[in-house]
Write a protein that holds these residues in place. Structure first.
Motif, PDB file in Angstrom:
ATOM      1  N   UNK B 331      72.746 107.713 114.801  1.00 37.97           N
ATOM      2  CA  UNK B 331      72.488 108.475 113.575  1.00 37.97           C
ATOM      3  C   UNK B 331      71.261 109.361 113.710  1.00 37.97           C
ATOM      4  N   UNK B 332      70.374 108.960 114.641  1.00 39.65           N
ATOM      5  CA  UNK B 332      69.145 109.750 114.782  1.00 39.65           C
ATOM      6  C   UNK B 332      69.447 111.184 115.245  1.00 39.65           C
ATOM      7  N   UNK B 333      70.660 111.387 115.795  1.00 38.95           N
ATOM      8  CA  UNK B 333      71.013 112.741 116.259  1.00 38.95           C
ATOM      9  C   UNK B 333      71.210 113.705 115.092  1.00 38.95           C
ATOM     10  N   UNK B 334      71.175 113.187 113.878  1.00 36.95           N
ATOM     11  CA  UNK B 334      71.258 114.075 112.730  1.00 36.95           C
ATOM     12  C   UNK B 334      72.661 114.120 112.169  1.00 36.95           C
ATOM     13  N   UNK B 335      72.825 114.864 111.075  1.00 34.27           N
ATOM     14  CA  UNK B 335      74.130 114.935 110.452  1.00 34.27           C
ATOM     15  C   UNK B 335      74.594 116.373 110.339  1.00 34.27           C
ATOM     16  N   UNK B 336      75.859 116.488 109.994  1.00 39.85           N
ATOM     17  CA  UNK B 336      76.493 117.793 109.925  1.00 39.85           C
ATOM     18  C   UNK B 336      76.351 118.411 108.538  1.00 39.85           C
ATOM     19  N   UNK B 337      75.527 117.801 107.693  1.00 38.71           N
ATOM     20  CA  UNK B 337      75.429 118.260 106.309  1.00 38.71           C
ATOM     21  C   UNK B 337      74.609 119.541 106.216  1.00 38.71           C
ATOM     22  N   UNK B 338      75.222 120.609 106.687  1.00 37.59           N
ATOM     23  CA  UNK B 338      74.548 121.899 106.606  1.00 37.59           C
ATOM     24  C   UNK B 338      75.503 122.909 106.011  1.00 37.59           C
ATOM     25  N   UNK B 339      74.989 123.890 105.267  1.00 36.82           N
ATOM     26  CA  UNK B 339      75.887 124.927 104.771  1.00 36.82           C
ATOM     27  C   UNK B 339      76.405 125.766 105.932  1.00 36.82           C
ATOM     28  N   UNK B 340      77.503 126.493 105.685  1.00 37.30           N
ATOM     29  CA  UNK B 340      78.153 127.215 106.766  1.00 37.30           C
ATOM     30  C   UNK B 340      77.309 128.374 107.268  1.00 37.30           C
ATOM     31  N   UNK B 341      76.659 129.066 106.376  1.00 37.77           N
ATOM     32  CA  UNK B 341      75.885 130.218 106.801  1.00 37.77           C
ATOM     33  C   UNK B 341      74.441 130.061 106.400  1.00 37.77           C
ATOM     34  N   UNK B 342      73.557 130.540 107.208  1.00 39.87           N
ATOM     35  CA  UNK B 342      72.180 130.669 106.748  1.00 39.87           C
ATOM     36  C   UNK B 342      71.669 132.017 107.230  1.00 39.87           C
ATOM     37  N   UNK B 343      70.836 132.633 106.477  1.00 39.68           N
ATOM     38  CA  UNK B 343      70.377 133.978 106.794  1.00 39.68           C
ATOM     39  C   UNK B 343      69.436 133.979 107.987  1.00 39.68           C
ATOM     40  N   UNK B 344      69.327 135.103 108.653  1.00 40.61           N
ATOM     41  CA  UNK B 344      68.376 135.204 109.754  1.00 40.61           C
ATOM     42  C   UNK B 344      67.085 135.819 109.217  1.00 40.61           C
ATOM     43  N   UNK B 345      66.020 135.177 109.550  1.00 40.82           N
ATOM     44  CA  UNK B 345      64.737 135.670 109.047  1.00 40.82           C
ATOM     45  C   UNK B 345      64.132 136.626 110.064  1.00 40.82           C
ATOM     46  N   UNK B 346      63.113 137.314 109.636  1.00 41.65           N
ATOM     47  CA  UNK B 346      62.453 138.256 110.536  1.00 41.65           C
ATOM     48  C   UNK B 346      61.771 137.513 111.669  1.00 41.65           C
ATOM     49  N   UNK B 347      61.251 136.326 111.321  1.00 38.78           N
ATOM     50  CA  UNK B 347      60.590 135.531 112.339  1.00 38.78           C
ATOM     51  C   UNK B 347      61.528 135.274 113.502  1.00 38.78           C
ATOM     52  N   UNK B 348      62.790 135.045 113.151  1.00 40.36           N
ATOM     53  CA  UNK B 348      63.780 134.780 114.171  1.00 40.36           C
ATOM     54  C   UNK B 348      64.023 136.012 115.036  1.00 40.36           C
ATOM     55  N   UNK B 349      64.034 137.168 114.404  1.00 40.05           N
ATOM     56  CA  UNK B 349      64.280 138.388 115.160  1.00 40.05           C
ATOM     57  C   UNK B 349      63.169 138.636 116.175  1.00 40.05           C
ATOM     58  N   UNK B 350      61.944 138.336 115.753  1.00 48.96           N
ATOM     59  CA  UNK B 350      60.814 138.483 116.673  1.00 48.96           C
ATOM     60  C   UNK B 350      61.004 137.527 117.854  1.00 48.96           C
ATOM     61  N   UNK B 351      61.383 136.303 117.532  1.00 48.13           N
ATOM     62  CA  UNK B 351      61.604 135.294 118.568  1.00 48.13           C
ATOM     63  C   UNK B 351      62.725 135.741 119.504  1.00 48.13           C
ATOM     64  N   UNK B 352      63.787 136.343 118.916  1.00 51.75           N
ATOM     65  CA  UNK B 352      64.871 136.899 119.722  1.00 51.75           C
ATOM     66  C   UNK B 352      64.343 137.890 120.742  1.00 51.75           C
ATOM     67  N   UNK B 353      63.509 138.772 120.243  1.00 51.75           N
ATOM     68  CA  UNK B 353      62.977 139.829 121.100  1.00 51.75           C
ATOM     69  C   UNK B 353      62.178 139.233 122.251  1.00 51.75           C
ATOM     70  N   UNK B 354      61.310 138.290 121.905  1.00 52.36           N
ATOM     71  CA  UNK B 354      60.483 137.641 122.923  1.00 52.36           C
ATOM     72  C   UNK B 354      61.379 136.945 123.951  1.00 52.36           C
ATOM     73  N   UNK B 355      62.397 136.273 123.440  1.00 51.78           N
ATOM     74  CA  UNK B 355      63.325 135.545 124.296  1.00 51.78           C
ATOM     75  C   UNK B 355      63.974 136.463 125.323  1.00 51.78           C
TER      76      UNK B 355
END
Lengths: 457, 595
Positions: B331-355
């Motif tokens: 169970x420690x691996x977590x659960x699937x209780x997540x919504x289907x979509x989540x928005x992408x934040x700007x922070x993520x885009x910066x991380x994308x670029x760095x990646x």
């Protein structure tokens, strides 16, 4: 489940809007679900009713507004709800009992307790004896019973049902509906409220305490009313029939706001010469071309034939006579209306003069009339023809029109619209489509059709 | 069982891969919708991985183990040798499945991982398996000095590379096309991550995984037998096994012992098929996601016997109790209780670029270093020779394809349309396709030596020995799948002779033919590494080609040339897939698929 509800709502849908790829699915939706009531979300296909249900379930996070459960904002799958699916969504590799236990297992319940609970649910839902069967061995009705048991065994506060009876045959659906009402009324499971999505008006009126009627594209709540009928409900009562007709009207009527200024001005024919889509300046292209109803040409002319024979009919009677759901008729009726061949009012529909001529014409002239009507009224067909007529080679890549649509619609809608436009255009011999280079080519029917009407430009 | 379709159509068009709708015997359902830029980028990544392996392998100063090629040709030892080969095969298969479950699922669930993994797997599929073997064998030998273990690892790794990419694609594809309601159900009922994987994802992928495993194992025999006997840096090494037995017989020019090896191989293939794959395929039927039973399900008498036995039930009960405890532990691996979509934040885009910046930097630096290594101070001219040789090999591959097509397409159509004939022919063809053609090389080679035909021409026949069956196999399957009302309509309209072939039979089997052709083409490139240098007794024949270039470089221990050769060959395979097969495949899917 008809008692007065003065308590605070369990579910609050607050000003919810949902957009997929810039296409609005839901807009400004407000609903409250109170303890102890059954609410039906009723609408045609494309009204976003299933999307709304998934917002309540917490599967989708609305792009505008919010859903609250007992005052708490929902930001993930809602532990207080359980869903019954249209397609049952049973895992084919698990037997009935394992399927029913799934939700309990996910909560970490021990094997013994969950087996006990599952067996109790299986018994109450009339599945005893089937616990070791696999879903593929069961009939549709039995499968949906498993779906109910799986949802009920977790004792959710709100039971969500997404067209739970529409994959079943009429008789099975009827008996399962009755059983569901009995189970809920008997209070065998500790559930408080039910939200059911349906496109079937009678189903909504039989089951629900309140009905929310949704309009299409984008989904908005047109009207919300209480079903003030004693249970069990009598389909033949006057009030039931009145309500049915009222809802038919609501579903059939076009939203006033969507009725535009003269069609030819709403969008300019694209600048075909350089192959680039029209810029934002010039004619307003706010909403893009009006959607074509998903009706094949054969079905449209078949419907015209029936209307020509029957005269002015209520849509409900028409559906009854044909043994179809009203949802099945809407595309063809919408298409006839769009093409100026029929007129609907007060839940009744009737062919216009051109419609009657179309219905009685031989195949050659029927094709010509269809061509002229769709060139004039079917936005997308008109756009394609005019753009082709303006291009030097009378050929244009289909991707060009796809891009035009894609600015306002989801990929699926774009594919559907292109498919419909292609079949209409081919039938009217306005243009042909070659799948190999993926391009449109102007056909000879165009000139005749253009001459047959007052040129709009 | 042959016409079974395990591929599903992909509804979404955002996926980077084309829908695998065609059945391929080697499971090599290629995916083609990558743009050129992504191809070049991921090819660079794969070449860098190979380069890294070469550098690690050669940088260690550990001496190679002494040559070890003691294989006793006593036929009574063959059962033991066969079991040794079989064990290697199953270890390789097990590793492939672990790889496929982990990486296939990861690529499907994590968009960023998928954007790298999927194109990389696609390129990896195009690198000839024996090329992998040539590159890795030195490293493995150096890893375990003075022991057979290095060679064992190399052989198992060769089997792994023959299966893992396919299986990972299968897993990826199944996970991506998981029915939407299962995904919603899993989230709504808040299944744990562990439950979602084992209760939903793996069962959903099971049929594809089993079929792909069965089909790619057929191809893997070839690589196993080829990797059991290998010369590295002037030393001959042999692992006790059926392939090395044949190799030894070959060296001694003993046709009788070769026939023993062939017989043992056939028994092995048939036994594995009957005792392992057939029961598995029949068992996997329970994971079919159609809610009603299909008209013909695969059956297995072995499975039926197992079902009536009592011990599997006992094991099952114990397994369930254990699984329950394990499930709660995970169970420690977590659960699937997540919504289907989540928005992408700007922070993520910066991380994308760095990646991507980091990825690009490593790539540029790596490619620079790689080029520096293979050019060895001689400038880009070093590419000339392997490129020229690869053109020769390519011509041979074309010849293989043309000959196989001309011979087997008409025969395949006739067999497939005759139910009686295909019932007999199909299992035979499947054995032929699984049979490692290199065991037959000595027979052809002895003929070539006797007749004096150059290997430049004879190599075509050696390569064809293995490759042709894929075309036949798939054409038969496609011909079987033609709806009988279509055939009746043709007969009714008296469509005859040439018109019957042109308008009906050939277009109808075209999708099957293309799948077979892609697999045959890949098989022929692979075979060139062992088919362009062959010896029989004391005579060694060599053809001009990139395959000979690689195997000669391997034998000489010249890692730089091995790498160069493998890279050039991979570029040819990728180019051929993209420029030729991609078009054929599209045409097959869009125009000629009967659905």
């Amino acid at each position: 489940m008809t008692e007065e509800t003065t308590a605070s709502p369990i579910v609050t849908v607050d000003d919810v809007g949902q957009t997929f790829a810039e296409a609005p699915i839901l807009q400004d939706v407000n609903i409250e679900i109170f303890p102890g009531e059954i609410v039906a979300l009723l609408g045609k296909s494309g009204s976003g009713k299933s999307t709304l249900l998934r917002c309540i379930a917490g599967l989708l996070i609305p792009t505008r507004g919010e859903v609250r459960i007992e005052g708490k904002r929902l930001d993930g799958p809602n532990p207080d709800t359980a869903m019954v699916f249209q397609t049952f969504a049973l895992l084919p590799w698990l037997d009935v009992q394992q399927n029913v236990e799934l939700g309990l297992e996910a909560q970490g319940e021990h094997e013994k307790e969950r087996a006990e609970k599952a067996m109790r649910a299986i018994e109450m839902i009339g599945l005893d004896g089937f616990e070791n069967a696999f879903p593929k061995e069961l009939s549709g009705g039995m499968r949906q019973r498993v779906g109910f048991a799986r949802a009920l065994v977790t004792e959710p506060k709100v039971l969500l049902m997404d067209e739970p009876f529409s994959a079943l045959d009429v008789l099975t659906a009827e008996s399962l509906r009755n059983e569901l009402v009995q189970i809920i009324d008997a209070g065998k499971f500790d559930i408080s409220s039910v939200v059911i999505v349906t496109h079937n008006i009678e189903e909504a009126l039989i089951l629900a305490d309140r009905v929310a009627v949704l309009g299409s594209r984008p989904g908005v709540i047109k009207e919300m009313f209480a079903v003030d009928l004693p249970r069990p409900r009598d389909r033949d009562s006057r009030r039931f029939k009145e309500l049915t007709n009222r809802i038919y009207d609501l579903l059939a009527s076009k939203p006033a706001a969507a009725e535009p200024a003269p069609r030819t001005e709403r969008f300019s024919a694209p600048g075909a010469r350089d192959g680039s889509p029209p810029s934002g300046s010039g004619a307003p292209v706010k909403k893009g071309p009006k959607m074509l109803p998903d009706a094949g040409v054969d079905a449209i002319s078949g419907m015209a034939d029936i209307l020509a024979r029957e005269g002015r009919r209520t849509i409900r009677h028409l559906a009854d006579d044909l043994g179809l759901d009203v949802d099945d008729l809407f595309p063809q009726l919408d298409a006839l209306e769009l093409l100026g061949m029929a007129e609907a009012a007060d839940g009744r529909i009737e062919l216009t003069g051109p419609g009657l001529r179309f219905a009685h014409a031989d195949i050659r002239s029927a094709k010509e009339m269809f061509a002229a009507a769709s060139l004039r009224h079917a936005d997308l067909v008109g756009i394609i023809v005019r753009a082709l007529a303006r291009s030097d080679s009378q050929k244009l890549p289909a991707g060009f029109f796809r891009d035009l649509l894609a600015r306002h619609h989801s990929d699926r809608t774009v594919r559907n619209q292109m498919r419909i436009a292609i079949s209409w255009g081919r039938y009217g011999e306005l243009f042909t489509y070659h799948s190999e280079p993926d391009e449109f080519v102007l056909d000879h029917g165009y000139e005749q059709a253009a001459a047959a009407q007052v040129q709009p430009q | 069982m042959i016409g079974l379709k395990y591929g599903r159509t992909v509804a979404s068009d955002v996926s980077t891969e084309t829908r695998g709708r065609l059945v391929s015997p080697a499971g090599a359902r290629r995916r083609f919708s990558l743009p050129l830029g992504a191809d070049i980028l991921t090819a660079a990544v794969v070449f860098l991985i190979l380069y890294l392996i070469v550098r690690i392998g050669t940088s260690s100063d550990v001496p190679l183990p002494p040559p070890n090629n003691e294989i006793d040709l006593n036929p009574w030892l063959l059962p033991g040798y066969s079991l040794a080969s079989l064990l290697r095969m199953f270890i390789g298969l097990a590793l492939s499945y672990v790889f496929a479950l982990v990486f296939g699922y990861w690529a499907a669930r994590n968009a960023k991982a998928g954007s790298i993994l999927v194109p990389t797997l696609d390129i990896l599929q195009s690198v000839p398996v024996l090329g992998f073997l040539s590159i890795t064998v030195t490293g493995f030998l150096a890893l375990f000095p003075g022991s057979q273990l290095g060679l064992e690892c190399a052989a198992i790794f060769a089997i792994f590379t023959a299966q893992a990419w396919n299986l990972a694609f299968s897993m990826y594809h199944s996970s991506l096309t998981l029915p939407k309601e299962f995904d919603e159900m899993s989230r709504l009922f808040r299944l744990t991550a562990w439950m979602r994987f084992w209760r939903i994802e793996v069962p959903n992928a099971a049929i594809g995984l089993v079929w792909n495993g069965m089909m790619s194992m057929g191809g893997a025999w070839f690589f196993l037998t080829a990797s059991e006997t290998i010369s590295v840096a002037g030393n001959d090494y042999a692992l006790p096994g059926i392939g090395s037995y044949a190799g030894q017989a070959l060296k001694q020019g003993d046709v009788g012992d070769i026939l023993w090896a062939i017989a043992a191989m056939i028994i092995l293939i048939v036994a594995v098929n009957y005792l392992f794959w057939r029961p598995l395929v029949a068992w996997a039927e329970r994971f079919r996601n159609e809610q009603s039973a299909p008209e013909a399900t695969p059956t297995s008498s072995v499975l039926n016997v197992l079902h009536t036995a009592r011990w599997p039930r006992r094991v099952g009960a114990m397994r369930r109790a254990g699984a329950d405890r394990l499930g709660r532990g995970m169970r420690f691996l977590g659960s699937d209780a997540r919504p289907i979509r989540s928005g992408t934040s700007t922070g993520r885009r910066v991380w994308d670029f760095v990646f991507w910046l980091i990825v690009a930097t490593i790539l540029v630096w790596g490619i620079w270093s790689l080029l520096d290594y293979v050019m060895d101070g001689q400038g880009p001219g070093v590419f000339l020779e392997p490129f020229g040789l690869a053109v020769f090999t390519m011509l041979r591959v074309f010849a293989v394809l043309v000959l196989s097509t001309v011979i087997w397409v008409p025969i395949g159509v006739k067999i497939g349309m005759n139910p009686k004939l295909s019932r007999i022919a199909q299992p035979l063809v499947q054995i032929f396709a699984s049979f490692p053609a290199n065991l037959l090389f000595p027979l052809v080679t002895s003929f070539l030596v006797w007749s004096g035909i150059s290997l430049n021409i004879g190599g075509i026949f050696l390569m064809m020995l293995g490759a042709q069956w894929y075309i036949l196999f798939n054409v038969i399957a496609a011909a079987q799948g033609i709806p009988s009302d279509l055939r009746e309509a043709m007969a009714d309209m008296r469509v005859g002779s040439w018109l019957w072939w042109k308008r009906f039979a050939l277009p109808a089997v075209y999708p099957g033919y293309v799948t077979g052709g892609i697999t045959a083409s890949g098989g022929a490139w692979n075979a060139s590494i062992v088919a362009e240098v062959v010896s029989f007794g004391s005579t060694t024949l060599t053809a001009a080609g990139i395959g000979a270039y690689i195997s000669l470089a391997t034998a000489a221990g010249n890692q730089r040339e091995v790498l160069l050769g493998v890279i050039v060959m991979s570029i040819f395979v990728i180019a051929m897939n993209r420029l030729i097969w991609k078009r054929f495949y599209r045409l097959a899917e869009e125009r000629y698929s009967i659905d």
